[in-house]
Each structure stands twice: as C-alpha cells, then as structure tokens.
Motif scaffolding. Structure first.
Motif, short mmCIF file in Angstrom:
data_model
loop_
_atom_site.label_atom_id
_atom_site.label_comp_id
_atom_site.label_asym_id
_atom_site.label_seq_id
_atom_site.Cartn_x
_atom_site.Cartn_y
_atom_site.Cartn_z
N THR A 1 -9.96 3.04 -14.00
CA THR A 1 -10.09 1.69 -13.44
C THR A 1 -8.87 1.38 -12.58
OG1 THR A 1 -9.04 0.74 -15.39
CG2 THR A 1 -11.45 0.88 -15.42
N LEU A 2 -8.84 0.16 -12.06
CA LEU A 2 -7.66 -0.29 -11.31
C LEU A 2 -6.66 -0.90 -12.29
CD1 LEU A 2 -6.35 -0.75 -8.51
CD2 LEU A 2 -7.40 -3.01 -8.51
N ASP A 3 -5.51 -0.29 -12.39
CA ASP A 3 -4.47 -0.74 -13.32
C ASP A 3 -3.19 -0.94 -12.52
OD1 ASP A 3 -2.79 -1.24 -15.40
OD2 ASP A 3 -2.79 0.80 -16.21
N ILE A 4 -2.81 -2.20 -12.30
CA ILE A 4 -1.66 -2.53 -11.46
C ILE A 4 -0.49 -3.01 -12.30
CG2 ILE A 4 -0.83 -3.92 -9.52
CD1 ILE A 4 -3.74 -4.31 -8.67
N SER A 5 0.65 -2.37 -12.14
CA SER A 5 1.89 -2.87 -12.74
C SER A 5 2.85 -3.20 -11.61
CB SER A 5 2.50 -1.82 -13.68
OG SER A 5 2.82 -0.64 -12.99
N THR A 6 3.60 -4.31 -11.75
CA THR A 6 4.44 -4.80 -10.66
C THR A 6 5.88 -5.03 -11.11
OG1 THR A 6 3.89 -7.12 -11.14
CG2 THR A 6 2.47 -5.96 -9.58
N ARG A 7 6.78 -4.80 -10.18
CA ARG A 7 8.17 -5.20 -10.30
C ARG A 7 8.52 -5.94 -9.02
NH1 ARG A 7 8.19 -0.11 -12.46
NH2 ARG A 7 8.84 0.83 -10.48
N ILE A 8 8.70 -7.25 -9.13
CA ILE A 8 8.84 -8.11 -7.95
C ILE A 8 10.14 -8.89 -8.02
CG2 ILE A 8 7.74 -9.96 -6.62
CD1 ILE A 8 5.09 -9.19 -7.95
N ALA A 9 10.84 -8.97 -6.89
CA ALA A 9 12.07 -9.75 -6.81
C ALA A 9 11.79 -11.21 -7.18
CB ALA A 9 12.64 -9.67 -5.40
N GLN B 1 1.53 -4.53 3.65
CA GLN B 1 0.40 -3.92 4.36
C GLN B 1 0.78 -2.56 4.93
OE1 GLN B 1 -2.59 -4.86 4.31
NE2 GLN B 1 -2.53 -7.02 3.71
N GLU B 2 1.99 -2.45 5.43
CA GLU B 2 2.45 -1.16 5.96
C GLU B 2 2.53 -0.12 4.86
OE1 GLU B 2 6.37 0.82 8.16
OE2 GLU B 2 6.18 -1.36 8.04
N ALA B 3 3.07 -0.52 3.70
CA ALA B 3 3.17 0.41 2.57
C ALA B 3 1.79 0.83 2.08
CB ALA B 3 3.96 -0.24 1.43
N LEU B 4 0.85 -0.13 2.04
CA LEU B 4 -0.53 0.19 1.64
C LEU B 4 -1.17 1.17 2.62
CD1 LEU B 4 -1.79 -3.35 0.55
CD2 LEU B 4 -1.62 -1.35 -0.93
N GLY B 5 -0.92 0.95 3.91
CA GLY B 5 -1.45 1.86 4.93
C GLY B 5 -0.89 3.26 4.77
N ARG C 1 -1.33 -8.95 -5.92
CA ARG C 1 -2.31 -8.18 -6.67
C ARG C 1 -3.66 -8.14 -5.94
NH1 ARG C 1 -1.64 -6.73 -11.98
NH2 ARG C 1 0.42 -7.15 -12.85
N LYS C 2 -4.03 -9.27 -5.35
CA LYS C 2 -5.29 -9.33 -4.61
C LYS C 2 -5.26 -8.41 -3.40
CE LYS C 2 -8.47 -12.58 -2.37
NZ LYS C 2 -8.68 -13.99 -1.94
N MET C 3 -4.13 -8.40 -2.67
CA MET C 3 -3.99 -7.52 -1.51
C MET C 3 -4.13 -6.06 -1.91
SD MET C 3 -0.74 -9.48 0.25
CE MET C 3 -0.36 -8.15 1.39
N ILE C 4 -3.52 -5.70 -3.04
CA ILE C 4 -3.57 -4.31 -3.51
C ILE C 4 -4.99 -3.94 -3.93
CG2 ILE C 4 -2.76 -2.73 -5.31
CD1 ILE C 4 -0.14 -4.43 -5.34
N ALA C 5 -5.64 -4.83 -4.70
CA ALA C 5 -6.98 -4.55 -5.23
C ALA C 5 -8.01 -4.39 -4.11
CB ALA C 5 -7.41 -5.67 -6.19
#
Length: 291
Positions: free
Chosen positions: A31-39, A138-142, A50-54
């Motif tokens: 499945t889609l399993d997102i873990s984040t580390r955000i400033a 978006q650049e990193a996702l691309g 999370r929505k952008m990633i999904a």
C-alpha cells in the motif's frame, strides 16, 4: 511501461538566504505508506504535502524529508543594543551608590544579561516561500518518478527474458507429449499381460484407456499458460500501475505449470516443469518491486 516502486528524488531551492531541501525515498510496499520529517515552519502544511505525494506516487513505502539550511549571516541572533545600554547604566548607578566595583569585562557581563540575545520575533510561513517549497517538492517527485521509470525498464527487460524462457520450455514439451501417451498405453497393456489368468473386456479396456489418457491430457493447461504469458506481456505495456495485476497473473501461471507437472507422468516433462517453475519464481520475486 512498468515502473519500479524503488526510487529516489532530491531537490534544492534558494529563498531569501535559505536553502530548502527536499528528499524522497521509495521502497516496495503493498500500500501507500508515507512517513515524514518536516521542518517546524512547514509542519502546518503536512496534510497538503501528503496529498501531493499520494497523487503522484500511488504505492510504496515513502520516506519524505523537508529541511532548511539558513545563511549564518542572516540567521545570527541579533544583540538588543538598547537593552545592553540600559543594563550598563543600571550597573553604573548601582556601583556608584553601593561602592561595588564595575566589571572588568563589560561585554562578557552584559551579553549574559536576560533577553540581550533572545529572538523575539515569531517566524511565519509566507505564501511566496510556500510556493517555492512546493516547487522543490514537485521537482523531487519528478526526479523520483524518473528513477522509477529507469528501474522499471530494467525490470521489464528481466520479465521479458523470463517469459521467453518459459515459452521456450513450454514448446519443448511437445515432442514428449505424443510419445508419453503411447508409453502409458504400452505400460498398462504390459501390466495386464503379466497377469496370466486375467479376464477382461477389450472394448471396455479401450474405453477406460481413452478416459485415463484424457485425464492426463495437458493441452488445455498449455493453452491457458500461453494465454497468461501473452496477457502478462500486454499488461506490462499499460500506462497505469499494474504491479498487483502482474502478481495475480503470475499466480495463475503457477497453477497451470503445477497442473502440467502433476499430469506429466514422464521424467523428461517433469524436468521441464521444474525449470519453468524456477523461471516463474524469479518473476514472482521481482514483481513485488513493480508499481
């Protein structure tokens, strides 16, 4: 074309003395399993991130990091000059009234006084900075998706190689199939001859032989396996994520290969079945990495 679930993407953008870094890693997952580390400044935007990633990555174990590097000349804690001057005059007045000597090192004393080097402003995320951060995401996702496509091409090449091997092995069964029927018939008749006092109806025996041989017929299994091989190839060309579907097709291929092995009753054919199983097992292992 197949995409791999394994991927890596990174981006760096500059904004008013800051360097906004984004890094995304992806591994295989059901499945889609997102873990984040955000400033801290961007944590209020976590749901949007999370929505952008999904929307773009669909499936996989995603490790997302967003951090900020600040220019030390811009980020240096300011000294409150007015407060330093106020403390200085207070100390001088107290010294004059009490006779307590003034400090030898004024700066050491004054800079340790309360609030002299404390930031009082609250950092607020501006719309302009958020837009710049989004462009980095978006650049990193691309970049990650490009990595996935590159890995997917290698994966698809491997699948095609294994499918070709299974197809070749499937055709190599043909020469043994006809001789197998004759060997089975001859073995049964030879067994009957060894029973000297056996009395049987030859017509009934022939009917039973036909029924038995039909039960051992593998033409349907071969046809279904050939269809599954073709379906696997066509599914790989779909634009949408098809990893789970390819896994299901591989399972069906395994059923046909297993049934072929159980019906073969011939060492040469069983050896071929074992080789087909080996090729299929390698497909099953790699299909877990397909998006």
């Amino acid at each position: 074309m197949i995409q791999s679930m394994t991927g890596y993407g990174k981006a760096l953008v500059a904004y008013k003395g800051k360097k906004i870094n984004v890094e995304i890693k992806s591994l295989n997952s059901k499945t889609l399993d997102i873990s984040t580390r955000i400033a801290p400044l961007y944590r209020e935007k976590e749901m949007e991130l999370r929505k952008m990633i999904a929307e773009q990555l669909v499936r996989g174990k995603i490790d997302f990091s967003l951090w900020v590097e600040k220019d030390v000349t811009v980020d240096a804690t300011p000294i409150n000059g007015a407060l330093v001057e106020n403390y200085y005059h207070q100390i001088m007045d107290i010294s004059a009234k009490t006779g307590i000597p003034v400090p030898n090192d004024w700066f050491y004393t004054l800079l340790r006084m309360p609030e002299v080097m404390t930031k009082s402003e609250v950092e607020i995320l501006e719309d302009e900075e958020w837009a710049v951060a989004c462009s980095a995401v978006q650049e990193a996702l691309g970049n990650l998706k490009a990595f996935r496509r590159q890995e997917g091409e290698a994966l698809q090449k491997k699948f095609c190689e294994k499918l070709d091997n299974i197809e070749r092995l499937l055709h190599s069964i043909d020469p043994y199939e006809k001789s197998r029927v004759e060997k089975i018939r001859a073995r049964i008749l030879e067994g009957l001859k060894s029973v000297s006092d056996a009395d049987y109806d030859k017509n009934r025996l022939e009917q039973e032989l036909i029924y038995y041989i039909e039960k051992l017929d593998i033409s349907e299994e071969k046809q279904r396996l050939a269809n599954h091989l073709k379906y696997f190839r066509s599914t790989m060309e779909d634009e949408e994520a098809q990893g789970k579907k390819l896994g299901f097709i591989a399972q069906e291929m395994g059923r046909e290969i297993n049934t072929t092995g159980s019906k073969s009753n011939l060492a040469e054919m069983q050896n071929i079945v074992v080789m087909m199983k080996d090729e299929l097992e390698q497909i099953k292992e790699q299909v877990l990495n397909a998006l």
